[in-house]
Design an enzyme around this catalytic site. Sequence first.
Site, PDB file in Angstrom:
ATOM      1  N   ARG A  57      -1.682  -2.675  16.532  1.00 23.38           N
ATOM      2  CA  ARG A  57      -0.713  -3.418  15.706  1.00 23.38           C
ATOM      3  C   ARG A  57      -0.459  -4.808  16.281  1.00 23.38           C
ATOM      4  O   ARG A  57      -0.088  -5.736  15.552  1.00 23.38           O
ATOM      5  CB  ARG A  57       0.602  -2.619  15.583  1.00 23.38           C
ATOM      6  N   TYR A 110       3.214 -16.277  -8.239  1.00 24.30           N
ATOM      7  CA  TYR A 110       2.615 -14.953  -8.293  1.00 24.30           C
ATOM      8  C   TYR A 110       3.751 -13.928  -8.456  1.00 24.30           C
ATOM      9  O   TYR A 110       4.793 -14.041  -7.797  1.00 24.30           O
ATOM     10  CB  TYR A 110       1.829 -14.693  -7.001  1.00 24.30           C
ATOM     11  N   ASP A 182       0.703 -21.029  -1.242  1.00 26.40           N
ATOM     12  CA  ASP A 182      -0.250 -19.973  -1.568  1.00 26.40           C
ATOM     13  C   ASP A 182      -1.508 -20.664  -2.101  1.00 26.40           C
ATOM     14  O   ASP A 182      -1.499 -21.284  -3.159  1.00 26.40           O
ATOM     15  CB  ASP A 182       0.359 -19.037  -2.620  1.00 26.40           C
ATOM     16  N   LYS A 206      -8.894 -11.554  -2.758  1.00 23.70           N
ATOM     17  CA  LYS A 206      -9.518 -12.338  -3.821  1.00 23.70           C
ATOM     18  C   LYS A 206     -10.751 -13.070  -3.278  1.00 23.70           C
ATOM     19  O   LYS A 206     -11.702 -12.433  -2.891  1.00 23.70           O
ATOM     20  CB  LYS A 206      -8.480 -13.299  -4.419  1.00 23.70           C
TER      21      LYS A 206
HETATM   22  C1  LIG Z   1      -3.244 -11.318  -5.606  1.00 20.64           C
HETATM   23  C2  LIG Z   1      -2.369 -12.422  -5.206  1.00 20.64           C
HETATM   24  C3  LIG Z   1      -1.357 -12.231  -4.236  1.00 20.64           C
HETATM   25  C4  LIG Z   1      -1.048 -10.877  -3.639  1.00 20.64           C
HETATM   26  O1  LIG Z   1      -2.117 -10.400  -2.905  1.00 20.64           O
HETATM   27  P1  LIG Z   1      -2.358  -8.843  -2.575  1.00 20.64           P
HETATM   28  O2  LIG Z   1      -3.553  -8.870  -1.694  1.00 20.64           O
HETATM   29  O3  LIG Z   1      -2.587  -8.146  -3.884  1.00 20.64           O
HETATM   30  O4  LIG Z   1      -1.140  -8.341  -1.902  1.00 20.64           O
HETATM   31  C5  LIG Z   1      -0.591 -13.322  -3.886  1.00 20.64           C
HETATM   32  N1  LIG Z   1      -0.789 -14.534  -4.428  1.00 20.64           N
HETATM   33  C6  LIG Z   1      -1.733 -14.743  -5.364  1.00 20.64           C
HETATM   34  C7  LIG Z   1      -1.892 -16.112  -5.940  1.00 20.64           C
HETATM   35  C8  LIG Z   1      -2.562 -13.709  -5.786  1.00 20.64           C
HETATM   36  O5  LIG Z   1      -3.495 -13.926  -6.719  1.00 20.64           O
END
Ligand SMILES: *Cc1c(COP(=O)(O)O)cnc(C)c1O
Length: 393
Positions: A57, A110, A182, A206
């Site tokens: 961790r 998001y 983000d 992603k």
């Molecule tokens: C998918 C996504 C998230 C969250 O990510 P997870 O891996 O599903 O927790 C946050 N911000 C954006 C822009 C996303 O597309």
Amino acid sequence: MTALHPQTRVVHPPVIEPVGSRPVGVPIYQGHLFTLDTGGDLAAAFQGPDEAFFYGRMGNPTVRSLERAVTELEGGAGALAASSGMGAISTVLTGLLGAGDHVIAQTALYGGTYALLQDLAGRWGVDVTYIPGDDPAEVAEALRPTTRLLYLETVANPTTHVTDLPAFTAALQGTDVITVVDNTFTPLLCKPIEHGVDIVVHSTTKYLSGHGDVVGGIAVFADPDVRRRVWKHSLDLGTTAAPFAAWLTIRGLATLPLRVARQSASALDIAGRLAAHPSVTRVHYPGLEGHPQHETARRLLPDGAGGVLAFELAGGREAGGAFSESVRLIGLGPSLGAVVSLVLHPASTSHRQMDAASLAAAGIGEGTVRLSIGLEHPDDLWADIEQALAKAT
Ligand SMILES: *Cc1c(COP(=O)(O)O)cnc(C)c1O
């Protein structure tokens, strides 16, 4: 020492470390435990995110490889990998915010991030002001003595709104407000830290992993002290990344530049074809000239505007739903950034609890359809889109 019994031997197998040669790829250190030589070494290992490994961790060599790789890509001072994108976002936000603190956040967020901020506002006493993200003057107007954090997204979902990051960070010059961005939609294409941003977060689920086989997240920090604060908090939350997920993400990174370039080029091509189609009333893609932030995109995303686009169907909610169910090659699913193309109709799925008015407030139409363009040939994608458009209208 006398010969060990088989029962003892099997729980102490020989651990082979390469001597005289090195692995080319990053090995998977699946174990959670590392032993040290002295108690003093162990005490020292507790002190920070870059010390000796001892417990999974707190740090793992495979995870640290991923953190170093993404730190370089984003031009940061260090990173913390997390169990998901939301894991990274929640660790950063709860690690830096306390009761009475004020956050300025962009309206088009998001969904998970919005839900988290609402929860922090309701149960933690964090104040949140939402701004459209069109004009840096919005920040000056919202700023309070208690403002700790500005939260933005480079390209917002599904409107593809582009935020002028250098203008917004310039508006905070002389304050100690931390800017978090983000950058999930635009890895490599935009490097927010170069524009004065303090923390970049990604859902590595992603584009960074890219193959739809991982859930993960990462936060990259411009300031090592801020990273250390968030690292300490991450130990309490337990949001650390697992080694195998980190390894898959590292493998995905190898093709990130090729994927992002191809997906951006294909998205621009498809966006242009959609814009010329009679059933489509509007296309949202920052690479198109008619996009409201096209000029910002040319500055911020000079090498491509990413693989996500959205478009509006004249037939509204019904047509959007029908389109998303009529595609064959393109998958109906709420994710993006994979090698395969994906479609989403927010009004009937991710945003179905919202009526037309609240959808409109979020910049989403009832007939808005989002596409995440994968690595298929654009002609094959267009053939699929055309037949689905014919069925939907
Ligand atoms: C998918 C996504 C998230 C969250 O990510 P997870 O891996 O599903 O927790 C946050 N911000 C954006 C822009 C996303 O597309």
